[in-house]
Enzyme design. Structure first.
Site, PDB file in Angstrom:
ATOM      1  N   SER A  56       0.873  -1.171   0.000  1.00 37.32           N
ATOM      2  CA  SER A  56       0.000   0.000   0.000  1.00 37.32           C
ATOM      3  C   SER A  56       0.910   1.221   0.000  1.00 37.32           C
ATOM      4  CB  SER A  56      -0.934  -0.008   1.217  1.00 37.32           C
ATOM      5  OG  SER A  56      -0.192  -0.146   2.430  1.00 37.32           O
ATOM      6  N   GLU A  91       1.284   5.597   0.594  1.00 36.58           N
ATOM      7  CA  GLU A  91       0.739   6.828   1.179  1.00 36.58           C
ATOM      8  C   GLU A  91       1.137   8.048   0.354  1.00 36.58           C
ATOM      9  OE1 GLU A  91       0.695   7.448   5.510  1.00 36.58           O
ATOM     10  OE2 GLU A  91       1.886   9.255   5.101  1.00 36.58           O
ATOM     11  N   ASP A 146      -1.423  15.395  15.523  1.00 35.94           N
ATOM     12  CA  ASP A 146      -0.379  16.068  16.303  1.00 35.94           C
ATOM     13  C   ASP A 146      -0.972  17.170  17.168  1.00 35.94           C
ATOM     14  OD1 ASP A 146       1.600  14.523  15.118  1.00 35.94           O
ATOM     15  OD2 ASP A 146       1.877  15.937  13.463  1.00 35.94           O
ATOM     16  N   PHE A 192      12.999  14.236  10.328  1.00 35.88           N
ATOM     17  CA  PHE A 192      11.653  13.693  10.489  1.00 35.88           C
ATOM     18  C   PHE A 192      11.654  12.574  11.525  1.00 35.88           C
ATOM     19  CE2 PHE A 192       8.009  11.317   8.172  1.00 35.88           C
ATOM     20  CZ  PHE A 192       7.073  11.898   9.013  1.00 35.88           C
ATOM     21  N   HIS A 222       3.744  -0.994   3.700  1.00 42.38           N
ATOM     22  CA  HIS A 222       3.139   0.315   3.442  1.00 42.38           C
ATOM     23  C   HIS A 222       4.264   1.304   3.172  1.00 42.38           C
ATOM     24  CE1 HIS A 222      -0.055   3.327   3.682  1.00 42.38           C
ATOM     25  NE2 HIS A 222       0.773   4.084   4.376  1.00 42.38           N
TER      26      HIS A 222
END
Length: 306
Positions: free
Chosen positions: A20, A22, A114, A224, A274
């Protein structure tokens, strides 16, 4: 002991895997073009689903909805829309969920979101909203028969007091109706596998899909990772050392690193992955090709002018 190639072998030469992908909703016309070119590139790989993220405080709510609705109209992809609890009442969130159902979407990625003031600050639930992801999952399930994915954190959520406490939070999401979990990205496979063992020991039996971040830019990815609580091993930094001004070699190294990680997981029994694409198709496509996925019939139709 079978070799890696023997272990992956099937009648078409590879052990079958499922992926999958994103994406995030575009902010500009140029980003919109990049996104749809990426979708056109990756759709023939027939991913199980593609997810579209949702900005803090619902800041991309309309763009997320529009992107997902266009996927439903113009492609045969199965989109999953992200949804958060931040800065919205239950009624507002329920209306978004209903709009997705009406648009033909049947899969939602439910997230708390967040903190309003950014990662590292205290999260404050909206007084009239869903307080936790588990509450949101239950609310989604009340509205429609959605498949609901939730997040999981192999190195624990940055705000969790411990990994055990974080697994308790995952169990609450499962008890509320979550169907599967997608992990935060990680770079050391043993971290993920130990986490899955702990999750199973806690009585959680839903799929825990590993989230894979192909490193487009090492410095950005490392920053990140620090914000999200994911560790960056020394060996990964060494792979990209000296390539700051060499994007072509960097892409080759990035594909090799991600493929190594996924192939090792395949050899250890994992079949679902993913990918966090960052709306860039070439790296994800190359990795999927190395994993044995091949393009099938085209999956995106060009919208016809009225």
């Amino acid at each position: 002991m079978p070799t890696a190639s023997q272990h992956r072998a099937s009648r078409d030469g590879y052990r079958p895997i499922r992926v999958s992908i994103e994406f995030f909703p575009p902010k500009t016309d140029e980003m919109e073009q990049i996104l749809w070119k990426s979708i056109e590139r990756l759709a023939p790989l027939q991913p199980k689903f593609v997810s579209v993220t949702y900005g803090a405080g619902g800041s991309t709510r309309e763009r997320t909805h529009n992107t997902v609705a266009r996927m439903v109209r113009e492609t045969t992809l199965k989109p999953a829309a992200h949804l958060t609890c931040v800065d919205a009442t239950r009624e507002e969130i329920d209306a978004v969920v209903q709009s997705y159902w009406d648009a033909g979407v049947r899969h939602i990625v439910a997230l708390r979101g967040d903190p309003q003031d950014g990662i590292g600050t205290a999260y404050r639930p909206h007084p009239g909203g869903y307080a936790t992801t588990a509450d949101l999952v239950a609310g989604i399930k009340r509205i429609g028969d959605f498949k609901v994915s939730v997040s999981a954190y192999p190195e624990k959520h940055p705000e969790a007091s411990s990994l055990d406490a974080d697994i308790d939070a995952l169990k609450a999401k499962v008890d509320a109706g979550a169907d599967q979990a997608i992990t935060q990205f990680f770079f050391e496979n043993d971290i993920y596998l130990r986490y899955v063992d702990k999750v199973r020991a806690a009585g959680i039996d839903i799929p825990i899909i590993p989230g894979i971040l192909p490193v487009q830019n090492f410095k950005q990815s490392a920053n990140f990772a620090r914000r999200t609580g994911a560790s960056v091993p020394y060996w990964l930094a060494a792979r990209f050392e000296g390539l700051e001004n060499d994007p072509d070699t960097r892409r080759l190294v990035a594909a090799a690193v991600a493929a190594e990680q996924v192939l090792d997981l395949v050899d250890r029994g994992i079949e679902d992955f993913h990918f966090y694409s960052m709306n860039r198709s070439d790296l994800v496509y190359a990795i999927c090709h190395l994993l044995g996925l091949r393009s099938q019939a085209p999956k995106v139709e060009t919208a016809k002018a009225a």
